[in-house]
Design an enzyme around this catalytic site. Structure first.
Site, PDB file in Angstrom:
ATOM      1  N   CYS A   6     -12.724   0.241 -30.186  1.00 57.19           N
ATOM      2  CA  CYS A   6     -13.453  -1.010 -29.914  1.00 57.19           C
ATOM      3  C   CYS A   6     -12.535  -2.111 -29.419  1.00 57.19           C
ATOM      4  CB  CYS A   6     -14.104  -1.539 -31.178  1.00 57.19           C
ATOM      5  SG  CYS A   6     -15.246  -0.409 -31.923  1.00 57.19           S
ATOM      6  N   ARG A  18     -26.274  -0.773 -24.868  1.00 56.21           N
ATOM      7  CA  ARG A  18     -25.759  -1.081 -26.204  1.00 56.21           C
ATOM      8  C   ARG A  18     -24.985  -2.408 -26.194  1.00 56.21           C
ATOM      9  NH1 ARG A  18     -21.493   0.041 -30.026  1.00 56.21           N
ATOM     10  NH2 ARG A  18     -22.504   0.761 -31.921  1.00 56.21           N
TER      11      ARG A  18
HETATM   12  P1  XMP Z   1     -14.264   4.863 -35.311  1.00 54.67           P
HETATM   13  O1  XMP Z   1     -13.246   3.920 -35.890  1.00 54.67           O
HETATM   14  O2  XMP Z   1     -14.801   5.806 -36.323  1.00 54.67           O
HETATM   15  O3  XMP Z   1     -15.472   3.920 -34.872  1.00 54.67           O
HETATM   16  O4  XMP Z   1     -13.754   5.545 -34.094  1.00 54.67           O
HETATM   17  C1  XMP Z   1     -16.672   4.432 -34.349  1.00 54.67           C
HETATM   18  C2  XMP Z   1     -17.671   3.312 -34.179  1.00 54.67           C
HETATM   19  O5  XMP Z   1     -17.216   2.370 -33.202  1.00 54.67           O
HETATM   20  C3  XMP Z   1     -18.345   1.751 -32.586  1.00 54.67           C
HETATM   21  N1  XMP Z   1     -18.175   1.849 -31.139  1.00 54.67           N
HETATM   22  C4  XMP Z   1     -17.722   0.857 -30.363  1.00 54.67           C
HETATM   23  N2  XMP Z   1     -17.426  -0.429 -30.649  1.00 54.67           N
HETATM   24  N3  XMP Z   1     -16.820  -0.766 -28.393  1.00 54.67           N
HETATM   25  C5  XMP Z   1     -16.993  -1.257 -29.641  1.00 54.67           C
HETATM   26  O6  XMP Z   1     -16.706  -2.437 -29.883  1.00 54.67           O
HETATM   27  C6  XMP Z   1     -17.111   0.507 -28.026  1.00 54.67           C
HETATM   28  O7  XMP Z   1     -16.950   0.904 -26.890  1.00 54.67           O
HETATM   29  C7  XMP Z   1     -17.592   1.353 -29.067  1.00 54.67           C
HETATM   30  N4  XMP Z   1     -18.015   2.648 -29.072  1.00 54.67           N
HETATM   31  C8  XMP Z   1     -18.344   2.911 -30.364  1.00 54.67           C
HETATM   32  C9  XMP Z   1     -19.577   2.462 -33.068  1.00 54.67           C
HETATM   33  O8  XMP Z   1     -20.189   1.652 -34.046  1.00 54.67           O
HETATM   34  C10 XMP Z   1     -19.016   3.742 -33.636  1.00 54.67           C
HETATM   35  O9  XMP Z   1     -19.826   4.340 -34.619  1.00 54.67           O
END
Ligand code: XMP
Length: 496
Positions: free
Chosen positions: A315, A411
């Site tokens: 993120c 999203r």
């Molecule tokens: P982890 O730390 O497990 O996090 O890899 C997965 C979660 O991150 C969110 N997610 C995103 N958040 N930009 C964001 O700010 C993105 O591109 C993105 N893609 C996923 C999402 O909640 C996921 O479950």
């Protein structure tokens, strides 16, 4: 001595998991007596408090099946057509628990060299041969290492070497019955076929062996009719209403309204629509990070909430948009408000180790959602490839330019007509093997954490947390360094 969560989290600092540490509690039970059974939504109960994220490099059919087999649950992403997403949900709903999740199936004209190449990319020991080269085709034979190991001409076709006298069993065969056949008749595989002789599933010795060495931490997550539980994510646009209709027809158990900032009129409208149109469908709202947002979405009908903004490993939301919250604080405050209204929360993002799971659950989450932890595993979508000799899979944020180009910009409130602003990155992660091995380790470690806290189950942890008996403190950077491995030249890596 020590602070209660209420004291610690009311100091104007948004702590994250690594910033806090618990004091041990009083142990009055064995780690094997810890029960992590939890509610992921108002109605859905899981034995394993872990779910996989609806990301296009994390959850499709294989992940959803395997997560449910391990007592958790998978949420299929929606960066695809309605038909593709539905296909993954149907795979989970149709899977016979205990059978190989994705048998390798090829056609008779394929060569041994094709198997050699696939071995680098996928994990399998035997290859079923059908007329179409696909599951569902007419079963013609099977190829095991016995047929291929010592063949020098790797360009021979499978039709020349395959075993045609295949042991089969009818569609109604359970995994237990297939295992009995394998043991009694000393078989490597039993092919499950329908009345037309088409391959519908595979029971394999190697598969059962893995299950013996890495026993599932909980009974499979099943719906009332005994099918595996499966969730899916959708957006909040008008077209997503058709998506939900198709998912419901496919038997989906819960949908996530997928948004990086869920406190919106779009989400409130969608929640109202879904609760009216599908009263039995469990709907998870989010993402949110505080008590006000939690209350708003719960009042609109959310049966569960996803908590976290910018804490995920991929993120960049906090850097790009300057909004979000340290994940420990987000979980504590959202969970406290949601509990008063009887709704469970899922701590989403930022889980890097079992300790983070213990912290999330102890701070009020009913389950954690993992992306990076499960990316790069056998069950994650996509093939392995090599970068400088290291075997990797792709992992990308759903707000990365890479993913948005494929369609996930809704999203992030993206608009295809204007500039795309990325809120995530795209890259690779190392091969992590199967989650059939990872998840049992994680769960056992979490149970040990709960034992140290003196909480035998999640409700007991809640009572310690909200009663103020669970003591904790913030950690300085030096305390964090001290709590990790230090002063070692080499040491063994994580067991998974
Ligand atoms: P982890 O730390 O497990 O996090 O890899 C997965 C979660 O991150 C969110 N997610 C995103 N958040 N930009 C964001 O700010 C993105 O591109 C993105 N893609 C996923 C999402 O909640 C996921 O479950």
């Amino acid at each position: 001595d020590g602070y209660s969560a209420r004291q610690l989290f009311s100091q104007g600092i948004c702590y994250t998991y690594d910033d806090v540490i618990f004091h041990p509690g009083h142990i009055h039970f064995g780690a094997h007596q810890v029960d992590l059974t939890t509610n992921v939504t108002k109605k859905i109960k899981l034995r394993t408090p872990i779910v996989s994220s609806p990301m296009d490099t994390v959850t499709e059919g294989d992940m959803a099946v395997t997560m449910a087999m391990l007592g958790g649950m998978g949420f299929v992403h929606y960066n695809n057509t309605i038909e593709e997403q539905v296909k993954h949900v149907i795979k989970a709903k149709k899977h016979t628990p205990g059978m190989v999740v994705s048998p390798m199936v090829l056609s008779p004209s394929d060569t041994i060299s094709k198997i050699d190449k696939l071995k680098d990319l996928k994990d399998f020991s035997s290859v079923c041969v059908t007329d179409t080269g696909l599951l569902g085709g007419k079963l013609l034979g099977i190829v095991t290492p016995m047929e291929t190991d010592f063949v020098t001409n790797r360009e021979q076709s499978l039709s020349e070497i395959m075993l045609r006298d295949v042991v089969t069993a009818p569609e109604s065969t359970t995994a237990e019955a297939a295992l009995t056949m394998i043991k009694e008749k000393r078989l490597d595989n039993v092919c499950i076929v329908n009345a037309a002789g088409e391959l519908v599933a595979l029971a394999a010795r190697e598969w059962f062996k893995d299950a013996r060495f890495y026993p599932a931490p909980g009974a499979p997550s099943l719906d009332a009719s005994g099918k595996l539980l499966c969730g899916a994510a959708v957006g909040t646009r008008d077209a997503d209403r058709d998506r939900v209709a198709a998912l419901v027809a496919a038997g989906v158990d819960a949908v996530i309204l997928d948004s990086s900032q869920g406190d919106s009129t779009f989400q409130l409208d969608m929640l109202a629509h879904l609760k009216r149109a599908y009263p039995d469908l469990e709907v998870i709202g989010g993402n949110i990070v505080n008590s006000y947002q939690a209350k708003r979405l719960i009042q609109a009908g959310a049966d569960g909430l996803r908590v976290g903004m910018g804490s995920g490993s991929i993120c960049t939301t906090q850097e790009v948009c300057a909004v979000g919250r340290g994940q420990a604080a987000a979980v504590f405050h959202s969970a406290k408000a949601a509990r008063e209204l009887g709704v469970p929360i899922i701590a989403d993002g930022g889980i890097q180790n079992s300790g983070h799971i213990v912290k999330a659950l102890a701070l009020g989450a009913s389950a954690v959602m993992c992306g990076s932890m499960f990316a790069g595993t056998t069950e994650a979508p996509g093939d392995y490839f090599f970068v400088q000799g290291v075997k990797v899979k792709k992992y990308r944020g759903m707000g990365s330019l890479d993913a948005m180009t494929k369609g996930s910009e809704s999203r992030y409130y993206g608009d295809t007509q204007t500039l795309k602003i990325a809120q995530g990155v795209s890259g690779t992660v190392r091969d992590k093997g199967s989650i059939r091995r990872t998840v049992p380790f994680l769960v056992q470690a979490v149970k040990q954490g709960f034992q140290d806290l003196g909480a035998q189950h999640i409700e007991e942890a809640r009572q310690l947390l909200y009663g103020g008996a669970m003591k904790m403190e913030g950690r300085t950077q030096a305390a964090q360094a001290e709590g990790g491995v230090h002063d070692m030249l080499t040491f063994e890596k994580k067991p998974w």
